[in-house]
Design an enzyme around this catalytic site. Sequence first.
Site, short mmCIF file in Angstrom:
data_model
loop_
_atom_site.label_atom_id
_atom_site.label_comp_id
_atom_site.label_asym_id
_atom_site.label_seq_id
_atom_site.Cartn_x
_atom_site.Cartn_y
_atom_site.Cartn_z
N THR A 43 0.82 -1.14 0.07
CA THR A 43 -0.06 -0.10 0.00
C THR A 43 0.97 1.24 0.07
O THR A 43 0.48 2.34 -0.12
CB THR A 43 -1.02 -0.08 1.26
OG1 THR A 43 0.01 -0.30 2.34
CG2 THR A 43 -1.94 -0.92 1.03
N VAL A 80 6.54 2.79 -2.48
CA VAL A 80 7.15 1.66 -3.37
C VAL A 80 6.27 0.58 -3.67
O VAL A 80 6.62 -0.05 -4.46
CB VAL A 80 8.61 1.37 -2.21
CG1 VAL A 80 9.26 0.22 -3.12
CG2 VAL A 80 9.40 2.76 -2.13
N CYS A 95 18.18 4.65 -2.58
CA CYS A 95 17.97 5.22 -3.96
C CYS A 95 19.02 6.30 -4.37
O CYS A 95 19.23 6.61 -5.31
CB CYS A 95 16.73 5.90 -3.89
SG CYS A 95 16.39 6.62 -2.37
N GLY A 138 11.00 10.24 -2.37
CA GLY A 138 12.06 9.50 -1.42
C GLY A 138 11.75 9.21 0.00
O GLY A 138 12.02 8.15 0.36
N LYS A 192 24.42 6.33 4.32
CA LYS A 192 24.36 5.43 3.34
C LYS A 192 24.80 5.54 2.14
O LYS A 192 25.59 4.69 1.22
CB LYS A 192 22.96 5.25 3.05
CG LYS A 192 21.94 4.48 4.35
CD LYS A 192 20.41 4.76 4.01
CE LYS A 192 19.58 4.27 5.28
NZ LYS A 192 18.53 4.39 5.14
N HIS A 245 16.09 11.82 -8.37
CA HIS A 245 17.48 12.16 -7.71
C HIS A 245 18.33 12.58 -8.58
O HIS A 245 18.60 11.85 -9.51
CB HIS A 245 17.75 11.11 -6.59
CG HIS A 245 16.86 10.79 -5.50
ND1 HIS A 245 15.64 11.51 -5.40
CD2 HIS A 245 16.88 9.70 -4.48
CE1 HIS A 245 15.14 10.83 -4.37
NE2 HIS A 245 15.95 9.99 -3.80
#
Length: 365
Positions: free
Chosen positions: A17, A20, A162, A192, A217, A255
Amino acid sequence: MTRLESTMYRVGVVGATGMVGQRFVTLLKNHPWFKITAVAASASSAGKTYSQAVEDRWMMVSPVPKSIGDMTLLDAADVNTIADSCDFLFCAVKLPKADTLALEESYARAETPVISNNSAARLIPDVPMLIPELNPHHAPVIETQRRRLGTRFGFIAVKPNCSVQCYVPALHPLMDFHPERVFVSTYQAISGGGKTFATYPDIIDNIIPYIPEEEEKSESEPLKIWGDLTDGGILPSFAPVISAQCIRVPVSDGHLAAVSIQFAKKPSREDILERWRSFEPLPQRWNLPSAPKPFLRYLDESDRPQTKLDRDYGGGMGVTIGRLRDDPIFDYRFVSLSHNTIRGAAGGGVLTAELLAKEGYIVKK
Ligand code: NAP
């Protein structure tokens, strides 16, 4: 069931839902190999039809696919029911990391491979973190992981954050010039963070100079992608040193990264352009259904790539690069762009599953 459907892999989407999850549902609508047979989310959505659950939060441009809209959502915690109804699953949930990892491992232990968009398992050495064009040679680490988990078929494979996917693909063909230092600023879309302009009005006419955990990250995950496959797992690379600043900007999707790079063996500008032009990795050579051709595209116009014009290149799976030029501090600088919820999330997951199915790591039960 048609004859074609009986030959397809049965797929679950957990977190179906969410932002993504909705991308997965949309991308898998006409997939030639994969058919969604289970959708799951939190206990509060379980029991509703998919259409009811997303009624006032559907964020995709195309409508909810009819075949999925009528499906009843399962509770993601109902591991056995989900494992029985699919050959493998995609997972994209908003949960604390320890809970996400426990959930993913329980699917893997129930012999259902998990292709994960979550960060919880990314830095575990025997979990492959794949961009299929860059490090498909890491897939055999799955056997090490299966020994740890005590599974025959089950495993977790992850895709990186991402942000990484908008600039690491451009650096990858240059690795044998030994990049030593990379400075990257990313300009990241609000999707994002699972948001739209309607749900995030504070971003209009604004820039937010902080995205929690994103810089860590962006600096560490590429080193695992460029790491070595060893008996114990993936050993991260030591180089290059990456300095990242990740900024949230008022853009719906896409991005964009501004990158400066210094090499131990400085290539010419033409060498770099030639590496980007001639890069033809495994998914493209194997004609995997979601592999964009070419993966990397360079544009000569000095005002490209632009987020709005170029994010959908290759169905949102391609990376667009531009503005390669000398840098007065580093050797070169350039700009690159990818679609964060397609290449950077669900689409990257689908391509990973195609690679692992082709290689026999994902099988029909
Ligand atoms: P989101 O829109 O907030 O969706 C979260 C999903 O998690 C929903 O389906 C939600 O179900 C489900 N969920 C929440 N609590 C749950 C629980 N207790 N048990 C099972 N499911 C639960 O989030 P998102 O943006 O799609 O992100 C999902 C994951 O993908 C995150 O780990 C995120 O970091 C990662 N990711 C996102 C992007 C992006 O571009 N958005 C890119 C790469 C990776 P309900 O509807 O029932 O609450």
